[in-house]
Design a protein around this motif. Structure first.
Motif, PDB file in Angstrom:
ATOM      1  N   SER A 117       0.843  -1.190   0.000  1.00 47.24           N
ATOM      2  CA  SER A 117       0.000   0.000   0.000  1.00 47.24           C
ATOM      3  C   SER A 117       0.883   1.245   0.000  1.00 47.24           C
ATOM      4  O   SER A 117       2.092   1.162   0.247  1.00 47.24           O
ATOM      5  CB  SER A 117      -0.907   0.017   1.238  1.00 47.24           C
ATOM      6  OG  SER A 117      -1.795  -1.076   1.221  1.00 47.24           O
ATOM      7  N   ARG A 118       0.263   2.374  -0.241  1.00 50.27           N
ATOM      8  CA  ARG A 118       1.042   3.618  -0.251  1.00 50.27           C
ATOM      9  C   ARG A 118       1.657   3.865   1.125  1.00 50.27           C
ATOM     10  O   ARG A 118       2.794   4.315   1.235  1.00 50.27           O
ATOM     11  CB  ARG A 118       0.136   4.796  -0.650  1.00 50.27           C
ATOM     12  CG  ARG A 118       0.882   6.116  -0.843  1.00 50.27           C
ATOM     13  CD  ARG A 118       0.003   7.126  -1.530  1.00 50.27           C
ATOM     14  NE  ARG A 118      -1.137   7.517  -0.711  1.00 50.27           N
ATOM     15  CZ  ARG A 118      -1.122   8.535   0.159  1.00 50.27           C
ATOM     16  NH1 ARG A 118      -0.013   9.247   0.316  1.00 50.27           N
ATOM     17  NH2 ARG A 118      -2.196   8.831   0.853  1.00 50.27           N
ATOM     18  N   ARG A 119       0.870   3.549   2.165  1.00 51.90           N
ATOM     19  CA  ARG A 119       1.368   3.685   3.540  1.00 51.90           C
ATOM     20  C   ARG A 119       0.923   2.449   4.320  1.00 51.90           C
ATOM     21  O   ARG A 119      -0.215   2.000   4.206  1.00 51.90           O
ATOM     22  CB  ARG A 119       0.799   4.941   4.203  1.00 51.90           C
ATOM     23  CG  ARG A 119       1.168   6.244   3.502  1.00 51.90           C
ATOM     24  CD  ARG A 119       0.463   7.429   4.120  1.00 51.90           C
ATOM     25  NE  ARG A 119      -1.000   7.300   4.031  1.00 51.90           N
ATOM     26  CZ  ARG A 119      -1.868   8.228   4.446  1.00 51.90           C
ATOM     27  NH1 ARG A 119      -1.416   9.337   5.004  1.00 51.90           N
ATOM     28  NH2 ARG A 119      -3.160   8.044   4.311  1.00 51.90           N
ATOM     29  N   ASN A 120       1.819   1.932   5.131  1.00 49.13           N
ATOM     30  CA  ASN A 120       1.520   0.753   5.946  1.00 49.13           C
ATOM     31  C   ASN A 120       0.848   1.197   7.250  1.00 49.13           C
ATOM     32  O   ASN A 120       0.733   2.386   7.547  1.00 49.13           O
ATOM     33  CB  ASN A 120       2.824  -0.018   6.223  1.00 49.13           C
ATOM     34  CG  ASN A 120       2.595  -1.509   6.469  1.00 49.13           C
ATOM     35  OD1 ASN A 120       1.494  -1.943   6.807  1.00 49.13           O
ATOM     36  ND2 ASN A 120       3.639  -2.296   6.295  1.00 49.13           N
ATOM     37  N   LYS A 121       0.381   0.236   8.021  1.00 50.37           N
ATOM     38  CA  LYS A 121      -0.162   0.539   9.340  1.00 50.37           C
ATOM     39  C   LYS A 121       0.903   1.320  10.131  1.00 50.37           C
ATOM     40  O   LYS A 121       2.095   1.063   9.978  1.00 50.37           O
ATOM     41  CB  LYS A 121      -0.489  -0.753  10.096  1.00 50.37           C
ATOM     42  CG  LYS A 121      -1.528  -1.640   9.417  1.00 50.37           C
ATOM     43  CD  LYS A 121      -1.704  -2.949  10.184  1.00 50.37           C
ATOM     44  CE  LYS A 121      -2.616  -3.914   9.480  1.00 50.37           C
ATOM     45  NZ  LYS A 121      -2.770  -5.200  10.199  1.00 50.37           N
TER      46      LYS A 121
END
Length: 239
Positions: free
Chosen positions: A154-158
């Motif tokens: 994803s563009r940003r992880n958790k």
């Protein structure tokens, strides 16, 4: 006219009042974290960081090791972090392939949800290869119908919500009609930020302070036995 707000107390799928349940993987579907901690702590100790179990819980639980590269560099003698990581990944995967087990009673929960036609997905901060290795090892892969999502893609992880929003979209459900099962504060934050209802799993062997951190992150409830999850999801609390 705007759509009425979703109430998790109103059943949608038979006995389960959610269209989908999204599971984190490590520490939720599989008991991988003691194995990962052993491998990681051994390598960090060798490199000069005598990491404790509490530090591991606070710094690495629910996070990818790659996201902690700067921290590892600052606390150890590691020079070539990429080579170090590849060595760590190989050792970790070998240990997981030998030892990882399903979380007690989680198979019964997954079967129950599938029987009620609730859509299921795995949504993890880990790599797809690690998720697949573990789910295959414990025999859970087939229940998720290919809906396995990695925050590393994803563009940003958790703790950002991106991977949860992506999973709900690809499942074809409104994130507000999803329940999320997590075990880390960063995962809870991701699910709550996405707009889902989040339940946090924290078995008794975890650090006692973990329960408070999970609630502070926004978990609707914290439970310590997977047999409790069916009751939480249907709004029938154990007493």
């Amino acid at each position: 006219m705007s759509e009425p707000a979703f109430s998790p107390s109103t059943p949608i799928n038979g006995a389960v009042p959610f269209d989908a349940v999204l599971f984190d993987c490590d520490g939720t579907l599989v008991e991988s974290e003691p194995i990962t901690f052993r491998v990681l702590s051994d390598m960090l100790h060798t490199a000069g960081w005598k990491i404790t179990a509490q530090e591991f819980s606070e710094l690495f639980l629910g996070q990818s090791v790659k996201s902690r590269f700067d921290l590892i560099r600052s606390r150890t003698t590691v020079v070539d972090i990429e080579a170090w990581y590849l060595d760590y990944r190989d050792r970790r995967d070998q240990a997981l392939s030998r030892e990882v087990a399903a979380t007690p009673f989680v198979r019964d929960v997954v079967k129950h949800l599938a029987w009620h036609s609730v859509r299921l997905a795995v949504v993890s901060a880990s790599s797809r290869s690690k998720i697949a290795l573990q789910l295959d090892k414990v025999g859970l892969t087939g229940w998720f119908g290919g809906h396995i999502y990695s925050g590393q893609h994803s563009r940003r992880n958790k703790p950002w919500p991106d991977v949860y929003l992506e999973a709900a979209s690809l499942l074809g459900v409104d994130i507000r009609r999803c329940a999320i099962v997590e075990d880390s504060p960063s995962g809870v934050l991701a699910g709550v930020s996405a707009g889902a209802t989040v339940y946090a799993y924290s078995p008794s062997h975890r650090e006692p302070s973990q329960c408070g951190r999970l609630l502070a992150a926004g978990a609707k409830d914290v439970f310590g036995d997977m047999r409790m999850l069916k009751r939480l999801l249907t709004g029938t609390r154990m007493v």
